[in-house]
Design an enzyme around this catalytic site. Structure first.
Site, PDB file in Angstrom:
ATOM      1  N   LYS A  76    -103.243  20.506 -93.974  1.00  0.00           N
ATOM      2  CA  LYS A  76    -104.265  19.939 -94.855  1.00  0.00           C
ATOM      3  C   LYS A  76    -105.418  19.400 -94.007  1.00  0.00           C
ATOM      4  CE  LYS A  76    -104.104  16.388 -98.582  1.00  0.00           C
ATOM      5  NZ  LYS A  76    -103.192  15.438 -99.284  1.00  0.00           N
ATOM      6  N   SER A 151    -103.248  16.050-104.312  1.00  0.00           N
ATOM      7  CA  SER A 151    -104.425  16.462-103.571  1.00  0.00           C
ATOM      8  C   SER A 151    -104.176  17.596-102.575  1.00  0.00           C
ATOM      9  CB  SER A 151    -104.986  15.260-102.818  1.00  0.00           C
ATOM     10  OG  SER A 151    -104.059  14.795-101.863  1.00  0.00           O
ATOM     11  N   SER A 175     -99.054  13.676-103.957  1.00  0.00           N
ATOM     12  CA  SER A 175     -99.885  14.803-103.512  1.00  0.00           C
ATOM     13  C   SER A 175     -99.176  15.923-102.773  1.00  0.00           C
ATOM     14  CB  SER A 175    -101.017  14.294-102.629  1.00  0.00           C
ATOM     15  OG  SER A 175    -102.043  13.818-103.442  1.00  0.00           O
TER      16      SER A 175
HETATM   17  N1  GLN Z   1    -103.244  11.834-107.565  1.00  0.00           N
HETATM   18  C1  GLN Z   1    -103.030  10.572-106.926  1.00  0.00           C
HETATM   19  C2  GLN Z   1    -104.364   9.934-106.632  1.00  0.00           C
HETATM   20  O1  GLN Z   1    -105.357  10.510-106.953  1.00  0.00           O
HETATM   21  C3  GLN Z   1    -102.218  10.760-105.676  1.00  0.00           C
HETATM   22  C4  GLN Z   1    -102.976  11.341-104.560  1.00  0.00           C
HETATM   23  C5  GLN Z   1    -102.181  11.461-103.299  1.00  0.00           C
HETATM   24  O2  GLN Z   1    -100.944  11.408-103.318  1.00  0.00           O
HETATM   25  N2  GLN Z   1    -102.896  11.574-102.192  1.00  0.00           N
HETATM   26  O3  GLN Z   1    -104.433   8.859-106.075  1.00  0.00           O
END
Ligand code: GLN
Length: 489
Positions: A76, A151, A175
């Site tokens: 990532k 994400s 994520s």
């Molecule tokens: N969807 C969650 C957020 O927007 C988790 C994101 C993540 O785990 N980085 O905070």
């Protein structure tokens, strides 16, 4: 071969049926053919990939192969890498080159892995759909009109379409697990403190944890074995963490006598009926394999999303204050004075979701509101932790759906942050409690993949991996792959 697991590729490398260069070339060709459609990779340097593969073949010719020798792994865009840009899919870090490798990148290199490139993600990992990326949305290989989750959406899409056999993601509130679920692959968020956070661009420091996204449970174990371990240069990495025999955990595939908790708060009205049915069927399968399903309650689940959306933005507002355009990152043209430089650079560099988080976080931390919001959220976090501690007095492991709904359409939730936030309703409590959580494929809803989530006690990734490996061994879901990309659906 493209849809092979890492361990199958490893067998072929070990027996001399193929070389690291051939393997790398195969995936580079697939990236060249499919990345325009998926937008899963935001940076790729084929010459550098082949050079690493050549070096790995040369190493293998002279020494005993290392644990990930010659195996391609994408990462990532949140991981600092000395090679190529590290942009966190944000305009504020456009063309930023990190001066050092994240500790997990160093570990992958030391294990002999070939790093394939940087994958797309929500800007600063804030999102559940990959739509907040400064490089544009990534698409779900099962239906390219739909989101790949977020994400870590680029890592998920890349593995699901076999543009790479494995990838790294990060998980602050889901994520790794939510994108793994909606693209039909396996992903693990390890126990908080198991994997070093040094060199991973910080979102919410008390929640962030890196982990693998792969085609099989064993592949997940192979990568976690390589990246985990104490790092004296990361204060949140735990020095005396109980060790796990990662591969042995996957071999121990016996579910007999395993007590699986089924929390009633995770099977609720409003969730997709086919998602629910797939997970219920998966639990029946576990029962057939000898497990005992025990109904449990995690009574504070309802408050998890609210607590998370105070804690995560608060930590984010502090972490993101470093992007002031002074030493690195985007700087606006012709600033009038220092304040103008800060405000315009940040205004131009951050996207709207990141701004929303910074504003919410700064508000929750401000004097007069701190006790009402931040402190209260931390108290709720303790209650959530206690729910799990109590549950694990009765059961060995907990099973739930990973996401209440399958992949939604691109654009469907972008105007409504609250419904977007609810995509993580089943994953967030695990981060607040610091526990290990794994998602694996367990069926389809409207022809879209459904994920089964396993939650274990702290440091007991072994229980999670054995349960997941036993389920995987008894079913065929992890062999499914999207037909449009050459897979068997
Ligand atoms: N969807 C969650 C957020 O927007 C988790 C994101 C993540 O785990 N980085 O905070």
């Amino acid at each position: 071969m493209p849809f092979s697991s890492l361990s199958d590729i490893q067998d072929r490398l070990n027996s001399g049926q193929t070389t690291a260069v051939e393997v790398a070339q195969l995936y580079l060709d697939r990236i060249a053919a499919f990345n325009d459609t998926l937008n899963a990779f935001v940076h790729i340097d084929p010459t550098h990939v082949l050079a690493q593969a050549e070096a790995s073949d040369a190493y293998r010719a002279k020494h005993e192969a290392r644990p990930l020798e010659g195996l391609p792994i994408a990462v990532k865009d949140i991981f600092c890498t000395q090679d190529g840009p590290t942009q966190c899919c944000s305009n504020i870090l456009k063309d930023f080159h990190a001066p050092y490798d994240a500790q997990v990148i160093t570990r992958l290199k030391e294990a002999g892995a070939v790093l394939v490139g940087k994958t797309n993600m929500d800007e600063f990992a804030m999102g559940s759909s990959n739509e907040t990326s400064a490089f544009g949305a990534c698409r779900n290989p099962w239906d390219t009109e739909r989101i790949p989750g977020g994400s870590s959406g680029g890592s998920a899409a890349a593995v699901a379409a076999a543009l790479t056999p494995a990838a790294l993601g990060t998980d602050t509130g889901g994520s790794i697990r939510q994108p793994a679920a909606v693209t039909g692959i396996t992903g693990l968020k390890p126990t908080y403190g198991r994997v070093s956070r040094r060199g991973i661009i910080a979102f919410a420091s008390s929640l962030d944890q890196a982990g693998p996204m792969t085609r099989t449970v064993r592949d997940t174990a192979m990568i976690t074995a390589a990246i985990s371990g104490h790092d004296s240069r990361d204060a949140t990495s735990v020095a005396d963490a109980p060790e796990v025999d990662w591969l042995a955990a996957c071999d121990a595939q016996d579910m007999k006598g395993l007590k699986i908790g089924r929390p009633k708060e995770y099977f609720v009205d409003g969730m997709d009926a086919e998602v629910r049915a797939s997970v219920e069927t998966a639990l029946k399968k576990c029962e057939e394999l000898g497990a005992e399903i025990i109904d449990i309650s995690l009574p504070h689940t309802e408050a998890a999303v609210a607590a998370y959306y105070v804690i995560a933005p608060s930590e984010a507002s502090a972490n993101l204050s470093r992007y002031d355009s002074v030493r690195f990152g985007h700087r606006c043209e012709n600033p009038e004075d220092l304040l103008d430089m800060y405000t315009r650079s940040r205004d131009e560099g951050f996207g709207s979701e990141v701004k929303r988080r910074i504003l919410t976080g700064a508000f929750a931390l401000s004097s007069g509101y701190y006790d009402a919001y931040y402190l209260k959220a931390q108290q709720v976090r303790t209650l959530i932790q206690q729910d799990f501690i109590q549950a694990f007095e009765e059961v060995d492991v907990i099973a739930t759906p990973t996401s209440p709904i399958p992949a939604f359409k691109l654009g469907e939730k972008t105007d409504d942050p609250l419904t977007m936030y609810l995509s993580d309703i089943f994953t967030i409590a695990v981060n607040l409690a610091g526990l290990p959580g794994l998602s694996q494929p367990c069926g389809f809803a409207s022809n879209l993949p459904v994920g089964l989530q396993w939650i274990g006690p702290a440091w007991r990734e072994d229980i999670v991996l054995s349960a997941a490996a036993a389920y995987e061994g008894a079913t065929d879901w992890s062999n499914k792959a999207p037909a449009t990309f050459g897979g068997e659906s």
